[in-house]
Every structure is written in C-alpha cells, then in structure tokens.
Design a protein around this motif. Structure first.
Motif, PDB file in Angstrom:
ATOM      1  N   ARG A 285      30.528  30.708  55.028  1.00  0.00           N
ATOM      2  CA  ARG A 285      29.474  31.470  54.342  1.00  0.00           C
ATOM      3  C   ARG A 285      30.060  32.402  53.287  1.00  0.00           C
ATOM      4  O   ARG A 285      29.475  33.441  52.992  1.00  0.00           O
ATOM      5  CB  ARG A 285      28.658  32.263  55.356  1.00  0.00           C
ATOM      6  CG  ARG A 285      27.938  31.374  56.363  1.00  0.00           C
ATOM      7  CD  ARG A 285      27.088  32.176  57.295  1.00  0.00           C
ATOM      8  NE  ARG A 285      26.440  31.267  58.248  1.00  0.00           N
ATOM      9  CZ  ARG A 285      25.152  31.269  58.522  1.00  0.00           C
ATOM     10  NH1 ARG A 285      24.366  32.115  57.898  1.00  0.00           N
ATOM     11  NH2 ARG A 285      24.654  30.426  59.397  1.00  0.00           N
ATOM     12  N   LEU A 286      31.202  32.034  52.769  1.00  0.00           N
ATOM     13  CA  LEU A 286      31.843  32.899  51.778  1.00  0.00           C
ATOM     14  C   LEU A 286      30.949  33.066  50.557  1.00  0.00           C
ATOM     15  O   LEU A 286      30.210  32.159  50.169  1.00  0.00           O
ATOM     16  CB  LEU A 286      33.211  32.353  51.395  1.00  0.00           C
ATOM     17  CG  LEU A 286      33.300  31.012  50.666  1.00  0.00           C
ATOM     18  CD1 LEU A 286      33.269  31.178  49.164  1.00  0.00           C
ATOM     19  CD2 LEU A 286      34.567  30.278  51.075  1.00  0.00           C
ATOM     20  N   ASP A 287      31.029  34.230  49.956  1.00  0.00           N
ATOM     21  CA  ASP A 287      30.169  34.584  48.829  1.00  0.00           C
ATOM     22  C   ASP A 287      31.016  35.339  47.814  1.00  0.00           C
ATOM     23  O   ASP A 287      31.603  36.384  48.128  1.00  0.00           O
ATOM     24  CB  ASP A 287      29.008  35.453  49.325  1.00  0.00           C
ATOM     25  CG  ASP A 287      28.069  35.879  48.198  1.00  0.00           C
ATOM     26  OD1 ASP A 287      28.169  35.311  47.087  1.00  0.00           O
ATOM     27  OD2 ASP A 287      27.245  36.787  48.433  1.00  0.00           O
ATOM     28  N   LEU A 288      31.102  34.825  46.599  1.00  0.00           N
ATOM     29  CA  LEU A 288      31.910  35.459  45.561  1.00  0.00           C
ATOM     30  C   LEU A 288      31.109  36.417  44.687  1.00  0.00           C
ATOM     31  O   LEU A 288      31.677  37.055  43.801  1.00  0.00           O
ATOM     32  CB  LEU A 288      32.562  34.388  44.673  1.00  0.00           C
ATOM     33  CG  LEU A 288      33.485  33.384  45.370  1.00  0.00           C
ATOM     34  CD1 LEU A 288      34.179  32.512  44.332  1.00  0.00           C
ATOM     35  CD2 LEU A 288      34.504  34.072  46.260  1.00  0.00           C
ATOM     36  N   SER A 289      29.809  36.542  44.915  1.00  0.00           N
ATOM     37  CA  SER A 289      28.991  37.383  44.042  1.00  0.00           C
ATOM     38  C   SER A 289      29.385  38.861  44.060  1.00  0.00           C
ATOM     39  O   SER A 289      29.211  39.546  43.048  1.00  0.00           O
ATOM     40  CB  SER A 289      27.504  37.223  44.389  1.00  0.00           C
ATOM     41  OG  SER A 289      27.243  37.590  45.720  1.00  0.00           O
ATOM     42  N   PRO A 290      29.944  39.414  45.162  1.00  0.00           N
ATOM     43  CA  PRO A 290      30.358  40.824  45.103  1.00  0.00           C
ATOM     44  C   PRO A 290      31.663  41.070  44.351  1.00  0.00           C
ATOM     45  O   PRO A 290      32.136  42.206  44.324  1.00  0.00           O
ATOM     46  CB  PRO A 290      30.515  41.199  46.593  1.00  0.00           C
ATOM     47  CG  PRO A 290      29.819  40.150  47.358  1.00  0.00           C
ATOM     48  CD  PRO A 290      29.983  38.913  46.536  1.00  0.00           C
ATOM     49  N   TYR A 291      32.236  40.042  43.745  1.00  0.00           N
ATOM     50  CA  TYR A 291      33.531  40.156  43.080  1.00  0.00           C
ATOM     51  C   TYR A 291      33.363  39.909  41.580  1.00  0.00           C
ATOM     52  O   TYR A 291      33.559  38.780  41.106  1.00  0.00           O
ATOM     53  CB  TYR A 291      34.516  39.148  43.671  1.00  0.00           C
ATOM     54  CG  TYR A 291      34.750  39.300  45.151  1.00  0.00           C
ATOM     55  CD1 TYR A 291      35.807  40.060  45.637  1.00  0.00           C
ATOM     56  CD2 TYR A 291      33.903  38.678  46.075  1.00  0.00           C
ATOM     57  CE1 TYR A 291      36.034  40.194  47.006  1.00  0.00           C
ATOM     58  CE2 TYR A 291      34.113  38.816  47.438  1.00  0.00           C
ATOM     59  CZ  TYR A 291      35.170  39.571  47.897  1.00  0.00           C
ATOM     60  OH  TYR A 291      35.374  39.711  49.244  1.00  0.00           O
ATOM     61  N   PRO A 292      33.019  40.917  40.810  1.00  0.00           N
ATOM     62  CA  PRO A 292      32.771  40.706  39.377  1.00  0.00           C
ATOM     63  C   PRO A 292      33.999  40.167  38.654  1.00  0.00           C
ATOM     64  O   PRO A 292      35.105  40.683  38.808  1.00  0.00           O
ATOM     65  CB  PRO A 292      32.391  42.110  38.873  1.00  0.00           C
ATOM     66  CG  PRO A 292      32.919  43.056  39.908  1.00  0.00           C
ATOM     67  CD  PRO A 292      32.854  42.323  41.201  1.00  0.00           C
ATOM     68  N   GLY A 293      33.799  39.099  37.894  1.00  0.00           N
ATOM     69  CA  GLY A 293      34.865  38.522  37.092  1.00  0.00           C
ATOM     70  C   GLY A 293      35.818  37.621  37.836  1.00  0.00           C
ATOM     71  O   GLY A 293      36.684  36.985  37.214  1.00  0.00           O
ATOM     72  N   LEU A 294      35.705  37.513  39.143  1.00  0.00           N
ATOM     73  CA  LEU A 294      36.670  36.710  39.906  1.00  0.00           C
ATOM     74  C   LEU A 294      36.594  35.239  39.533  1.00  0.00           C
ATOM     75  O   LEU A 294      37.617  34.554  39.477  1.00  0.00           O
ATOM     76  CB  LEU A 294      36.423  36.888  41.410  1.00  0.00           C
ATOM     77  CG  LEU A 294      37.335  36.074  42.339  1.00  0.00           C
ATOM     78  CD1 LEU A 294      38.802  36.467  42.154  1.00  0.00           C
ATOM     79  CD2 LEU A 294      36.926  36.253  43.801  1.00  0.00           C
ATOM     80  N   ARG A 295      35.401  34.738  39.265  1.00  0.00           N
ATOM     81  CA  ARG A 295      35.226  33.309  38.978  1.00  0.00           C
ATOM     82  C   ARG A 295      36.029  32.869  37.753  1.00  0.00           C
ATOM     83  O   ARG A 295      36.356  31.687  37.610  1.00  0.00           O
ATOM     84  CB  ARG A 295      33.742  33.011  38.767  1.00  0.00           C
ATOM     85  CG  ARG A 295      33.407  31.542  38.638  1.00  0.00           C
ATOM     86  CD  ARG A 295      31.928  31.305  38.912  1.00  0.00           C
ATOM     87  NE  ARG A 295      31.070  32.012  37.989  1.00  0.00           N
ATOM     88  CZ  ARG A 295      30.623  31.509  36.841  1.00  0.00           C
ATOM     89  NH1 ARG A 295      30.971  30.294  36.480  1.00  0.00           N
ATOM     90  NH2 ARG A 295      29.829  32.204  36.062  1.00  0.00           N
ATOM     91  N   LEU A 296      36.386  33.798  36.871  1.00  0.00           N
ATOM     92  CA  LEU A 296      37.130  33.471  35.656  1.00  0.00           C
ATOM     93  C   LEU A 296      38.643  33.517  35.858  1.00  0.00           C
ATOM     94  O   LEU A 296      39.401  33.167  34.945  1.00  0.00           O
ATOM     95  CB  LEU A 296      36.738  34.436  34.534  1.00  0.00           C
ATOM     96  CG  LEU A 296      35.239  34.494  34.186  1.00  0.00           C
ATOM     97  CD1 LEU A 296      34.992  35.530  33.100  1.00  0.00           C
ATOM     98  CD2 LEU A 296      34.729  33.125  33.771  1.00  0.00           C
TER      99      LEU A 296
END
Length: 324
Positions: A285-296
């Motif tokens: 259930r990992l969620d990357l939305s609380p990590y601004p800019g991480l996806r880049l």
C-alpha cells in the motif's frame, strides 16, 4: 560473497563505523571485479557518505549493492534532512562548520549521483559506478534487496535485462528461499529473457519444481508501443506510478509448486510512468504522494525512500523502480 543484486547494509552510527564501512565496500567491489581506478574513487565516496551519516544525520545505513552493470551506494537516514538541497550541494557550504565539500566531491567522483531530502524526515543519497564490462539495461532502474533481519542470505532476487524486469521471492527466507530465487534468476538470464512472458513464466515454474518454489513476476516495457506487459504468479506487487497509480494483476499460485492459468496483461505506458515492483517484505500500500518531487528523482533514490519508509521487518524485502 553475497548474491548479485543483494544489498549489504552497513550501519554507520559513530565515527568508528566510517572506516569499517569503507573497508566493507572495497571488499565487496574487489569481489565484484572492480579495478584499481574504480576502487580509488569508491573508497573516497564511501568514506564521505559514511562521514555525512554520522556528522549530519546522527547515523544511518550505507547500502552497498552490485549487479552486472553497476556498483551502487545508497546512504539512507532518518535525520533532520535538508531544506535546500541545492545550497547543501555547493562547495564550502556547511551547517556544522566543516569544509563543506562532501556532497560535491561525491557527485564529481560518481558516474551517477542524486539525492532526496525532506526536512524532519531524512535523506537518501545515491552514488553509482559503472562496471567496465557491464552492459547497462534499456531501462533506467534502481533496486534495493535486503534479507530478513538476522539472516546472512536473501531469499529474494531481481534482475533487469534490456526492457525486462524479473522479481522472485523464494518461499520463506534463508538458504532454501535463496536457492529458489537464484534459480529463477539463472533461468531468466538464459532463454527466459527472450521468450514470451507466459512461456518464460512456465519455464520458471518447471525449473523451480526442484526447489521450495516462490512468487515471481516479469514485466516488459515496450515504450515504442506505449505499453508495459506484466505476468505475475503469487504476491509480487506491481504498480505503475504516474499522474495516477495503477496496480498490476498477478495470478494465484506458487511458482514451482502449483499455478493456475498464467496470463499476461497489458497496460498503457508513457515516459512519465514509473514501474515499481516489490516483494511482500515491502508494504504493497505504498504511497508516494506525501513526497513532493520524488517521482522525478533517479529510480535508485526512489527505491531507497520506499525501502526506508515501507519496509516490513518480517521477511526479505525487495523494491525495484524503473523508467524509460
């Protein structure tokens, strides 16, 4: 010698650990076939990364990992983090009165470098070195694969070849789980890397019959066709992460023991999409939305953040992140 792709975690919580971590990294690199020029750079970078963990974060872990293409170091902590990473990268900037050349020298001496930091949540720093005889994959990728706490071997295995990714989780943990997952890796790197995904999975199923079996998934990114193919059996979690996230479907069963109908599913893909695959040592259930800019960030940095914040401590844990 640790299995290819398995990370060694080197705790660094006090100054005495710095030299020990550097020596362990060099021993691993020598075993992986690194030559003197690479070892010289690696020694400096490992020393600086370990020093930073003690000086600035109050401790953390330095992870060393090697595969056919790269030697990878990840420094991971839960320290105070950085409010302005660009400023911290500049030479002669320091928050504690040192010379302030650590991050800059790490970047200059590495073939690939990236970092991610949030105030109050910690930092992940990547330094990666290309192996002279390595053949980089068609995907940009990063992975972190660690054993069950207390075990010396990991029951998970992963590999990236071209545009294909394999993750296998041997049933349970320890030596017998490692035998299953490494067998899957060997078969995949043989004929399995060229076969249609369903045929490759059937081949894995036959090959793992002599082991305790496990869960496995293969993904193939076909960027030109705008799609990714996914064939999974068992609880390897797959996710496509872009503007929206989407889970990937696996079939029920245990590779090497009993499987039902093996299916390959197709999903849309574009250059902004991340492929994330995890064993069940990572919370699905990992969620990357609380990590601004991480996806880049570089996929290895993303994998480091996921491993730090979503790892379960009741199994081997593997996360691999890839993009085109």
């Amino acid at each position: 010698m640790i299995a290819p792709g398995t990370a060694r975690a080197l705790p660094v919580t006090e100054p005495a650990h710095v030299d020990a971590a550097r020596r362990a990294v060099i021993r691993g690199a020598v075993a992986a076939g690194a030559g003197e020029p690479l070892l010289a750079r690696l020694a400096v970078v490992a020393q600086e990364m370990a020093h930073n963990l003690v000086r600035h974060a109050g401790g953390g872990e330095l992870y060393y990992q090697s595969d056919a293409a790269y030697l990878t170091l990840l420094a991971i902590d839960r320290g105070p983090g950085m409010a302005n990473t660009a400023q911290c990268m500049g030479d002669h900037y320091s928050t504690i009165g040192t010379l302030g050349v650590g991050l800059g020298s790490i970047k200059r001496m590495s073939d690939q470098f990236d970092l991610y930091s949030l105030p109050g949540q910690g930092t992940v720093v990547l330094a990666r070195f290309e192996m002279p005889a390595g053949v980089p994959a068609g995907l940009t990728y990063g992975a972190l694969c660690t054993p069950y706490p207390g075990e010396t071997v990991c029951g998970d295995a992963w590999v990236v070849h071209g545009e294909r990714v394999l993750v296998c989780d041997g049933l349970g943990h320890g030596q017998h789980a490692q035998q299953a997952s490494q067998r899957a890796r060997e078969v995949f790197l043989g004929q399995g890397r060229h076969l249609p995904l369903e045929t490759a999975m059937e081949q894995l199923h036959r090959a793992l019959a002599a082991t305790r079996g496990g869960a496995a998934a293969i993904a193939e990114v076909q960027a030109g066709a705008g799609q990714v193919l996914f064939c999974g059996v068992g609880n390897i979690a797959g996710m496509l992460y872009g503007e929206k996230s989407r889970g990937l479907v696996s079939c029920n069963g245990t590779v090497g023991y009993r499987v039902g109908r093996i299916n390959t599913y197709s999903y849309p893909w574009d250059r902004h999409t991340l492929l994330i695959m995890t064993s069940d040592g990572i919370n699905s259930r990992l969620d990357l939305s609380p990590y601004p800019g991480l996806r880049l960030k570089h996929p290895a940095v993303i994998a480091g953040v996921i491993h730090r914040d979503f790892r379960r401590l009741n199994d081997d844990a593997t996360v691999i992140v890839a993009r085109t």
